[in-house]
Design a protein around this motif. Sequence first.
Motif, PDB file in Angstrom:
ATOM      1  N   SER A   1       0.803  -1.220   0.000  1.00  9.06           N
ATOM      2  CA  SER A   1       0.000   0.000   0.000  1.00  9.06           C
ATOM      3  C   SER A   1       0.840   1.275   0.000  1.00  9.06           C
ATOM      4  O   SER A   1       0.310   2.367  -0.151  1.00  9.06           O
ATOM      5  N   VAL A   2       2.161   1.143   0.192  1.00  7.26           N
ATOM      6  CA  VAL A   2       3.031   2.325   0.199  1.00  7.26           C
ATOM      7  C   VAL A   2       4.078   2.193  -0.894  1.00  7.26           C
ATOM      8  O   VAL A   2       4.710   1.143  -1.039  1.00  7.26           O
ATOM      9  N   LEU A   3       4.265   3.258  -1.673  1.00  4.95           N
ATOM     10  CA  LEU A   3       5.238   3.239  -2.761  1.00  4.95           C
ATOM     11  C   LEU A   3       6.199   4.407  -2.567  1.00  4.95           C
ATOM     12  O   LEU A   3       5.771   5.559  -2.466  1.00  4.95           O
ATOM     13  N   CYS A   4       7.498   4.098  -2.500  1.00  2.02           N
ATOM     14  CA  CYS A   4       8.506   5.136  -2.302  1.00  2.02           C
ATOM     15  C   CYS A   4       9.167   5.428  -3.650  1.00  2.02           C
ATOM     16  O   CYS A   4       9.775   4.545  -4.255  1.00  2.02           O
ATOM     17  N   VAL A   5       9.046   6.663  -4.127  1.00  2.73           N
ATOM     18  CA  VAL A   5       9.585   7.032  -5.435  1.00  2.73           C
ATOM     19  C   VAL A   5      10.963   7.667  -5.255  1.00  2.73           C
ATOM     20  O   VAL A   5      11.096   8.671  -4.551  1.00  2.73           O
ATOM     21  N   VAL A   6      11.990   7.063  -5.867  1.00  3.11           N
ATOM     22  CA  VAL A   6      13.358   7.585  -5.744  1.00  3.11           C
ATOM     23  C   VAL A   6      13.955   7.826  -7.127  1.00  3.11           C
ATOM     24  O   VAL A   6      13.393   7.398  -8.134  1.00  3.11           O
ATOM     25  N   GLU A   7      15.112   8.504  -7.151  1.00  5.85           N
ATOM     26  CA  GLU A   7      15.734   8.820  -8.440  1.00  5.85           C
ATOM     27  C   GLU A   7      16.498   7.637  -9.029  1.00  5.85           C
ATOM     28  O   GLU A   7      16.398   7.353 -10.215  1.00  5.85           O
ATOM     29  N   THR A   8      17.301   6.968  -8.189  1.00  9.78           N
ATOM     30  CA  THR A   8      18.178   5.913  -8.713  1.00  9.78           C
ATOM     31  C   THR A   8      18.168   4.669  -7.826  1.00  9.78           C
ATOM     32  O   THR A   8      17.710   4.709  -6.677  1.00  9.78           O
ATOM     33  N   ALA A   9      18.721   3.584  -8.357  1.00  7.00           N
ATOM     34  CA  ALA A   9      18.844   2.340  -7.595  1.00  7.00           C
ATOM     35  C   ALA A   9      19.729   2.551  -6.365  1.00  7.00           C
ATOM     36  O   ALA A   9      19.549   1.884  -5.343  1.00  7.00           O
ATOM     37  N   ALA A  10      20.671   3.494  -6.448  1.00 11.25           N
ATOM     38  CA  ALA A  10      21.534   3.782  -5.303  1.00 11.25           C
ATOM     39  C   ALA A  10      20.700   4.297  -4.129  1.00 11.25           C
ATOM     40  O   ALA A  10      21.008   4.024  -2.964  1.00 11.25           O
ATOM     41  N   ASP A  11      19.626   5.040  -4.449  1.00 15.12           N
ATOM     42  CA  ASP A  11      18.756   5.563  -3.393  1.00 15.12           C
ATOM     43  C   ASP A  11      17.987   4.430  -2.714  1.00 15.12           C
ATOM     44  O   ASP A  11      17.790   4.443  -1.500  1.00 15.12           O
ATOM     45  N   VAL A  12      17.556   3.445  -3.515  1.00 15.65           N
ATOM     46  CA  VAL A  12      16.882   2.268  -2.948  1.00 15.65           C
ATOM     47  C   VAL A  12      17.821   1.618  -1.934  1.00 15.65           C
ATOM     48  O   VAL A  12      17.440   1.309  -0.805  1.00 15.65           O
ATOM     49  N   MET A  13      19.082   1.471  -2.341  1.00 16.92           N
ATOM     50  CA  MET A  13      20.063   0.826  -1.482  1.00 16.92           C
ATOM     51  C   MET A  13      20.254   1.609  -0.192  1.00 16.92           C
ATOM     52  O   MET A  13      20.327   1.030   0.894  1.00 16.92           O
TER      53      MET A  13
ATOM     54  N   ARG B   1       7.049  -0.694  -0.959  1.00 16.66           N
ATOM     55  CA  ARG B   1       7.687  -0.976  -2.249  1.00 16.66           C
ATOM     56  C   ARG B   1       8.430   0.266  -2.745  1.00 16.66           C
ATOM     57  O   ARG B   1       8.268   1.353  -2.194  1.00 16.66           O
ATOM     58  N   TYR B   2       9.202   0.088  -3.821  1.00 17.15           N
ATOM     59  CA  TYR B   2       9.948   1.207  -4.407  1.00 17.15           C
ATOM     60  C   TYR B   2       9.560   1.426  -5.856  1.00 17.15           C
ATOM     61  O   TYR B   2       9.041   0.522  -6.518  1.00 17.15           O
ATOM     62  N   PHE B   3       9.877   2.627  -6.339  1.00 15.25           N
ATOM     63  CA  PHE B   3       9.798   2.889  -7.773  1.00 15.25           C
ATOM     64  C   PHE B   3      10.955   3.819  -8.141  1.00 15.25           C
ATOM     65  O   PHE B   3      11.109   4.894  -7.562  1.00 15.25           O
ATOM     66  N   VAL B   4      11.776   3.374  -9.104  1.00 15.27           N
ATOM     67  CA  VAL B   4      12.965   4.144  -9.493  1.00 15.27           C
ATOM     68  C   VAL B   4      12.676   4.937 -10.769  1.00 15.27           C
ATOM     69  O   VAL B   4      12.304   4.366 -11.797  1.00 15.27           O
TER      70      VAL B   4
END
Lengths: 195, 195
Positions: A79-91, A102-105
């Motif tokens: 139910s929550v999606l975190c939007v980031v710029e790059t895969a490095a941000d996910v890390m 969850r994430y979205f790059v």
Amino acid sequence: MLTEKFDNLVKQLRVLPGVGQKTAQRMALHLLNGRRGQGSALAQALDIAMHEIIECRQCHSFSDDDICPICVDPRRDDSVLCVVETAADVMAIEQAAGYRGRYFVLGGHLSPLDGINADDLNIDQLVNRVKTAPVDEIILATSTTVEGQTTAHFIAEAVRRHVGKVTRIAQGIPMGGELEYLDSMTLSQALQNRS
Amino acid sequence: MLTEKFDNLVKQLRVLPGVGQKTAQRMALHLLNGRRGQGSALAQALDIAMHEIIECRQCHSFSDDDICPICVDPRRDDSVLCVVETAADVMAIEQAAGYRGRYFVLGGHLSPLDGINADDLNIDQLVNRVKTAPVDEIILATSTTVEGQTTAHFIAEAVRRHVGKVTRIAQGIPMGGELEYLDSMTLSQALQNRS
């Protein structure tokens, strides 16, 4: 300087960030002097990574398979999606721990001066995703640079009709920060954002 | 942290000197983000270097072939032999320019505490070499550490009967050095070695 193959190794090592001629030479000698097995293992890991790491079809982060481990994980909160710029941000966020959604790059940030427009980022895919698989909240975790802020505003507009709650990662004093040494931009932002 | 192949690449990159977890991650992301061709070229150069760079049969430096380019070069002076500890030292002297003689790499320095004795270095090969192909001068260019000095003395004794002139690389004030900031060991050595 020593031999052709050595010189080529030094030249190729310089592609690594922060590695100049001297450091590359030191690295090459370090591996050649009794660490050849480890050097070969590094060569193999590099070759595999360069050819086999692909983009996750769902979140556009790096992945070994079609869908990445985070998107596949059934224990994470859909139910929550975190939007980031790059895969490095996910890390970085994963290493900080605490986030279970969850994430979205996006694949970068809007920067018209560098010729990076909305079409160059995965913004359409993001809108499609929240249309087909609705979420309760989108967290905009782009950088707090001018480009990152612009990107966050742009995405907030694009998804507002499809998502109930669009939030922005908090901007304020970093942990352990002493007020007197902080830049005035951050300080005035932190006062404005007081809760 | 991201995927198995990514984590393995980060782990293998940490074998490089001065590269920790954070730097390795940055290197891996740097290559994966649009520099995959360069990453593959690095993998190939590494693989070739680790498997195909051998020891020169004559001077024991690194070489692509049986005999290294310096030993093969007919323009170099056969009458002077510079004895160094490692191939890195050959490279340093070559980069400084000015020396046109041949080299001989010992493969380390004497260090009984670490279990490195005369048999572990290429000292027998050096004595054989100056016996079969006499030289006018041997320059002992081992380090000015305790181990390097000991090694130089040991070799001087071993080759004295076969070589007319055995010299030691000069020990004194480095170029651009200001006397007042120099350590007292170097200073007293430099006074002793005045010419």
